[in-house]
Design an enzyme around this catalytic site. Structure first.
Site, short mmCIF file in Angstrom:
data_model
loop_
_atom_site.label_atom_id
_atom_site.label_comp_id
_atom_site.label_asym_id
_atom_site.label_seq_id
_atom_site.Cartn_x
_atom_site.Cartn_y
_atom_site.Cartn_z
N PHE A 26 -39.72 24.96 -1.34
CA PHE A 26 -40.08 24.36 -2.63
C PHE A 26 -41.03 25.22 -3.44
O PHE A 26 -41.08 25.11 -4.67
CB PHE A 26 -40.73 22.98 -2.40
CG PHE A 26 -42.17 23.04 -1.94
CD1 PHE A 26 -43.20 23.18 -2.86
CD2 PHE A 26 -42.49 22.96 -0.59
CE1 PHE A 26 -44.53 23.25 -2.44
CE2 PHE A 26 -43.80 23.03 -0.17
CZ PHE A 26 -44.83 23.18 -1.09
N LYS A 76 -28.75 26.42 0.11
CA LYS A 76 -29.27 25.07 0.31
C LYS A 76 -30.73 25.11 -0.13
O LYS A 76 -31.63 25.48 0.62
CB LYS A 76 -29.17 24.65 1.78
CG LYS A 76 -29.13 23.13 2.03
CD LYS A 76 -30.33 22.36 1.53
CE LYS A 76 -31.56 22.62 2.38
NZ LYS A 76 -32.74 21.79 1.89
N GLU A 84 -34.97 20.28 -1.17
CA GLU A 84 -34.71 19.01 -1.84
C GLU A 84 -35.87 18.57 -2.72
O GLU A 84 -35.74 17.64 -3.52
CB GLU A 84 -34.37 17.92 -0.81
CG GLU A 84 -35.46 17.60 0.18
CD GLU A 84 -35.46 18.50 1.42
OE1 GLU A 84 -35.96 18.06 2.47
OE2 GLU A 84 -34.98 19.65 1.33
N SER A 129 -41.67 26.64 6.48
CA SER A 129 -42.80 26.45 7.39
C SER A 129 -42.50 27.01 8.78
O SER A 129 -41.33 27.19 9.15
CB SER A 129 -43.14 24.96 7.50
OG SER A 129 -42.09 24.26 8.14
N CYS A 138 -47.20 31.45 0.86
CA CYS A 138 -47.45 32.03 2.18
C CYS A 138 -48.29 33.29 2.10
O CYS A 138 -48.67 33.84 3.13
CB CYS A 138 -46.14 32.30 2.90
SG CYS A 138 -45.11 33.55 2.13
N GLU A 149 -51.89 26.10 9.16
CA GLU A 149 -51.64 26.34 7.74
C GLU A 149 -51.77 25.03 6.98
O GLU A 149 -51.10 24.04 7.29
CB GLU A 149 -50.24 26.92 7.55
CG GLU A 149 -49.91 27.24 6.10
CD GLU A 149 -48.51 27.81 5.94
OE1 GLU A 149 -48.34 28.74 5.13
OE2 GLU A 149 -47.59 27.33 6.63
#
Length: 488
Positions: free
Chosen positions: A155, A179, A182, A232, A287, A387
């Protein structure tokens, strides 16, 4: 003109056609700054993933035979359209992600750099020839495309990360199934629209919305030959193990806990400015964000006084509003988890130096959290080990550079590390001893240019070949060695 109408259910794109998902399961896509619902995203199932993969398989046969120069011309047209629609694409990105317009534009330009790099594919995928390797025998190595590539993207960079994957994969002759997250699917829809306008043939680029079911279907589908993932750490590990177990080539970029070392001879003004941008820019949801400051005790108090003052000046708000420097977190449930981690850090002995939690009650709408700084953190604390993906900065005090490097190397992550110094000797020691794949010397967000690999280490990456640079060319192609002899 985009087909997206606010509040509508988003379609998939399979075989060159927009199609409605059969699933009844949908999620709202809110603007994280206003909570206005922008769209409904379908959680597509296995059958729809299968249709997209089959479409990509069928298109692959013709696309791989398309001359690389022709493939590149389509990408160059795609680049033109990205630049042409930069403002509207930036607005879409900001609305669904929350980052500022300036951050959105910078993200898109980073993606455009990869398109430009991919335009060099006629040279990048050249092979090698050794004539007369033996009497009358020649040997050559050529590169073939891998096949169908699945891209699973996060995202936090809904334009840049797909552009890390799609242009390079397509230029090398592969077909693609994307993909997207979402949580931020609208940018992906717009990318597909622009790619189609650029002239991509039917089935070469497919889009399937969804969640875990769609991801697992891609990882296990026999028609998928390679998987590119960014997300992640726990999901990256799952993606890598599952896809590899099904015989696929995998690159899985994972989480991070990036440490910034402030040496005693650092330019303090420059370090403060750099760390403030790194830690709180994009609301810390990247990140490559600086999430830990390891500062030498001899300069800690002076440095932290200036850092807190800089954090106080950060303007938090709606990313669409001029002057905003930090937007919201992506969802309220994520903010709640971050608040729990902050509270846990305080219970474990951290000291609140700058509290951004008061912003939660001050803002009428949106998922905001202000810049937060925790002092006196120790490496065994959860706020150092895990994180947070938020505008939360942990401070660890050390006596010297060697201790600072040992602290950095205790992390299970190895994405990035930064040193602020004016000493070449210190910089060289840092470069040689620190265990991270992307290093900055007085550079707060050391993201490599498109022609270098995004080279995370340790649990920040699963696989052998990284994203971007020559690694990406290697990842999206397979070597074929031909030994030939002609009788007579």
């Amino acid at each position: 003109m985009s087909m997206i109408v606010k509040g509508d259910r988003l379609p998939n794109f399979v075989g060159g056609k927009w199609c409605t998902s059969n699933t009844r399961d949908v999620l709202p896509v809110p603007n994280p700054a206003t909570e206005e619902v922008l769209a409904l995203v379908p959680l597509s199932g296995t059958a729809e993933v299968d249709a997209a993969v089959r479409s990509a398989q069928e298109a692959f046969l013709a696309w791989r035979e398309t001359p690389v120069t022709e493939r590149v011309r389509i990408l160059l047209k795609f680049r033109e359209l990205l630049v042409q629609h930069l403002d509207t694409l930036s607005r879409t990105l900001t609305e669904e992600n929350g980052k500022t317009l300036n951050e959105a534009k910078a993200e898109i330009w980073r993606g455009i750099e990869v398109v430009e790099f991919a335009a060099g594919m006629p040279s990048l995928m050249k092979g090698e020839v050794t004539p007369q390797v033996s009497r009358g025998i020649d040997m050559e190595m050529v590169r073939d495309p891998v096949g169908v590539v699945a891209g699973i993207t996060p995202f936090n960079f809904p334009v840049m990360v797909p552009l890390w994957m799609v242009p390079l994969a397509l230029a090398a002759g592969n077909t693609f199934v994307l993909k997207p997250s979402e949580r931020t699917p609208l940018s992906a829809v717009r990318l597909v629209e622009l790619a189609v306008e650029a002239g991509l043939p039917e089935g070469v680029f497919n889009l399937v919305h969804g969640g875990k079911e769609a991801v697992d279907a891609l990882l296990c589908h026999p028609g998928v030959d390679a998987v590119s993932f960014v997300g992640s750490q726990p999901v990256a590990e799952h993606v890598y193990k599952t896809a590899a177990a099904h015989g696929k080539r995998v690159q899985a970029l994972a989480g991070a806990k990036n440490c910034h070392i402030v040496h005693e001879d650092a330019n303090m003004e420059g370090a403060v400015q750099s760390i403030t941008g790194s830690a709180f820019g994009c609301a810390g949801q990247r990140c490559m964000a600086g999430s830990v400051v390891v500062v030498l005790e001899s300069v800690a108090d002076r440095f932290l006084k200036d850092l807190v003052a800089a954090a106080e000046r950060v303007r938090v708000g709606n990313g669409l509003e001029e002057g905003t420097e930090q937007g919201p977190l992506i969802r309220d449930e994520h903010r709640k988890k971050v608040l729990e981690r902050i509270e846990q850090g305080l219970k474990e002995g951290a000291v609140m130096l700058r509290d951004g939690r008061n912003l939660v009650d001050q803002m009428d709408r949106g998922f905001f959290l202000g810049p937060t700084i925790l002092d006196r953190v120790r490496p065994e604390m959860t706020v150092f080990r895990e994180e947070l993906f938020a505008p939360v900065l942990s401070v660890i005090r050390v006596k010297d550079l060697d201790e600072a490097i040992r602290v950095v190397n205790r992390s299970r992550f190895g994405n990035a590390a930064v040193l602020y110094t004016e000493s070449g000797k210190a910089a060289r020691r840092f470069r040689e001893r620190v265990q991270a794949g992307m290093l900055g010397i007085n550079v707060g967000v050391p993201v490599p240019a498109a022609f270098y690999p995004f080279s995370g280490w340790k649990q920040s990456f699963y696989g052998d070949l990284h994203a971007n640079g020559k690694d990406a060319v290697e990842f999206y192609t397979r070597k074929k060695v031909v030994t030939s002899r002609w009788f007579g």
